[in-house]
Design a protein around this motif. Structure first.
Motif, PDB file in Angstrom:
ATOM      1  N   ASN A   1       0.823  -1.203   0.000  1.00 48.35           N
ATOM      2  CA  ASN A   1       0.000   0.000   0.000  1.00 48.35           C
ATOM      3  C   ASN A   1       0.862   1.261   0.000  1.00 48.35           C
ATOM      4  N   ILE A   2       1.837   1.335   0.896  1.00 49.76           N
ATOM      5  CA  ILE A   2       2.630   2.564   0.955  1.00 49.76           C
ATOM      6  C   ILE A   2       3.532   2.720  -0.264  1.00 49.76           C
ATOM      7  N   TYR A   3       3.917   1.606  -0.880  1.00 46.85           N
ATOM      8  CA  TYR A   3       4.690   1.732  -2.117  1.00 46.85           C
ATOM      9  C   TYR A   3       3.816   2.333  -3.219  1.00 46.85           C
ATOM     10  N   ALA A   4       2.566   1.898  -3.287  1.00 47.17           N
ATOM     11  CA  ALA A   4       1.645   2.472  -4.276  1.00 47.17           C
ATOM     12  C   ALA A   4       1.403   3.951  -3.986  1.00 47.17           C
ATOM     13  N   LEU A   5       1.313   4.314  -2.711  1.00 48.99           N
ATOM     14  CA  LEU A   5       1.133   5.719  -2.354  1.00 48.99           C
ATOM     15  C   LEU A   5       2.354   6.551  -2.732  1.00 48.99           C
ATOM     16  N   ARG A   6       3.518   5.934  -2.670  1.00 47.25           N
ATOM     17  CA  ARG A   6       4.751   6.651  -3.008  1.00 47.25           C
ATOM     18  C   ARG A   6       4.841   6.947  -4.499  1.00 47.25           C
ATOM     19  N   VAL A   7       4.473   5.992  -5.336  1.00 47.79           N
ATOM     20  CA  VAL A   7       4.712   6.134  -6.776  1.00 47.79           C
ATOM     21  C   VAL A   7       3.501   6.630  -7.560  1.00 47.79           C
ATOM     22  N   ASN A   8       2.350   6.792  -6.924  1.00 49.11           N
ATOM     23  CA  ASN A   8       1.163   7.147  -7.703  1.00 49.11           C
ATOM     24  C   ASN A   8       1.292   8.498  -8.397  1.00 49.11           C
ATOM     25  N   LEU A   9       1.936   9.467  -7.765  1.00 51.44           N
ATOM     26  CA  LEU A   9       2.081  10.770  -8.408  1.00 51.44           C
ATOM     27  C   LEU A   9       3.056  10.700  -9.580  1.00 51.44           C
ATOM     28  N   SER A  10       4.018   9.801  -9.520  1.00 51.59           N
ATOM     29  CA  SER A  10       4.946   9.638 -10.643  1.00 51.59           C
ATOM     30  C   SER A  10       4.208   9.206 -11.902  1.00 51.59           C
ATOM     31  N   VAL A  11       3.154   8.440 -11.736  1.00 50.51           N
ATOM     32  CA  VAL A  11       2.341   8.010 -12.876  1.00 50.51           C
ATOM     33  C   VAL A  11       1.340   9.104 -13.254  1.00 50.51           C
ATOM     34  N   ALA A  12       0.714   9.696 -12.259  1.00 44.50           N
ATOM     35  CA  ALA A  12      -0.356  10.666 -12.517  1.00 44.50           C
ATOM     36  C   ALA A  12       0.161  11.980 -13.086  1.00 44.50           C
ATOM     37  N   ILE A  13       1.392  12.345 -12.781  1.00 39.14           N
ATOM     38  CA  ILE A  13       1.891  13.652 -13.219  1.00 39.14           C
ATOM     39  C   ILE A  13       1.979  13.740 -14.740  1.00 39.14           C
ATOM     40  N   VAL A  14       2.107  12.607 -15.403  1.00 33.77           N
ATOM     41  CA  VAL A  14       2.141  12.602 -16.872  1.00 33.77           C
ATOM     42  C   VAL A  14       0.803  13.081 -17.419  1.00 33.77           C
ATOM     43  N   ALA A  15      -0.290  12.545 -16.895  1.00 32.66           N
ATOM     44  CA  ALA A  15      -1.617  12.959 -17.356  1.00 32.66           C
ATOM     45  C   ALA A  15      -1.965  14.369 -16.887  1.00 32.66           C
ATOM     46  N   MET A  16      -1.416  14.776 -15.758  1.00 35.50           N
ATOM     47  CA  MET A  16      -1.725  16.100 -15.222  1.00 35.50           C
ATOM     48  C   MET A  16      -1.070  17.223 -16.023  1.00 35.50           C
ATOM     49  N   THR A  17       0.035  16.926 -16.709  1.00 39.59           N
ATOM     50  CA  THR A  17       0.813  17.981 -17.364  1.00 39.59           C
ATOM     51  C   THR A  17       0.949  17.804 -18.872  1.00 39.59           C
ATOM     52  N   SER A  18       0.184  16.898 -19.477  1.00 38.38           N
ATOM     53  CA  SER A  18       0.316  16.644 -20.916  1.00 38.38           C
ATOM     54  C   SER A  18      -0.979  16.968 -21.650  1.00 38.38           C
ATOM     55  N   ASN A  19      -0.816  17.396 -22.910  1.00 33.36           N
ATOM     56  CA  ASN A  19      -1.971  17.543 -23.791  1.00 33.36           C
ATOM     57  C   ASN A  19      -2.468  16.160 -24.173  1.00 33.36           C
ATOM     58  N   TYR A  20      -3.736  16.063 -24.433  1.00 31.71           N
ATOM     59  CA  TYR A  20      -4.253  14.824 -24.996  1.00 31.71           C
ATOM     60  C   TYR A  20      -5.397  15.157 -25.943  1.00 31.71           C
ATOM     61  N   THR A  21      -5.650  14.237 -26.835  1.00 34.30           N
ATOM     62  CA  THR A  21      -6.639  14.452 -27.885  1.00 34.30           C
ATOM     63  C   THR A  21      -7.814  13.509 -27.678  1.00 34.30           C
TER      64      THR A  21
END
Length: 198
Positions: free
Chosen positions: A58-78
């Motif tokens: 659980n805490i490993y998932a909490l640690r890395v979730n922003l590393s995955v989410a930041i791509v969608a948070m800062t990228s254009n998509y179509t």
């Protein structure tokens, strides 16, 4: 003093016999076998090890979730519109690569601060409470991450530092638990099961 021991003259003489080559190559089978240890997989120690395994996952998932989410948070998509036209959606957050690096590394600034302190706290207050508090607080702060990101980027960085601080105590806390609860012959197995979650 009235008591005399008799010494057997035959007992003190050395005994010699010829050892056959087959005896040298195959010693007594009871000497060749390592002692076996029964493992009770249903004991409370193993229950704690498996629960801690899921806690670390659980805490490993909490640690890395922003590393995955930041791509969608800062990228254009179509996306494809209802009439077949392409619509380019702008990113929700306009963070450059340097700022993204600061956001992602902020977790580890907090994480490194509490490694040694976590060991001391585990000795003072008990590893079970410390581990539970670390997992619970990290999870609560992770739930606040989207809100912090929308309010201000530096609030997000502060939230990630706090997440790192609370997650940093979990490894020393668990090792403190096993140093007291695990018998020496099972300690490596229990620690391996536990830390396999991360």
């Amino acid at each position: 003093m009235g008591y005399e021991s008799e010494i057997d003259s035959d007992a003190s003489a050395p005994v010699s016999r010829t050892v056959q080559p087959s005896e040298r190559l195959s010693p007594d089978p009871s000497l060749r076998q390592a002692p076996t240890m029964e493992t009770n997989w249903f004991s409370k120690r193993y229950l704690i090890a498996f629960l801690a395994f899921f806690g670390f996952a659980n805490i490993y998932a909490l640690r890395v979730n922003l590393s995955v989410a930041i791509v969608a948070m800062t990228s254009n998509y179509t996306i494809i519109g209802p009439h077949g036209d392409e619509i380019v959606v702008q990113p929700e957050f306009d963070w450059d690569r340097e700022l993204q690096g600061k956001i992602l590394s902020s977790f580890f600034y907090g994480y490194i601060l509490t490694q040694v302190a976590g060991g001391w706290l585990a000795c003072q207050y008990g590893g079970v409470r410390l581990f539970g508090m670390g997992v619970l607080t990290t999870a609560a702060l992770t739930l606040l991450t989207p809100l912090a990101a929308k309010i201000h980027v530096y609030l997000l960085i502060a939230t990630r530092v706090l997440e790192g601080m609370f997650e940093g105590v979990t490894y020393p806390a668990m090792l403190g638990i096993w140093s007291r609860w695990a018998p020496p012959c099972e300690r490596s197995r229990l620690v391996t099961i536990t830390l396999s979650g991360s």
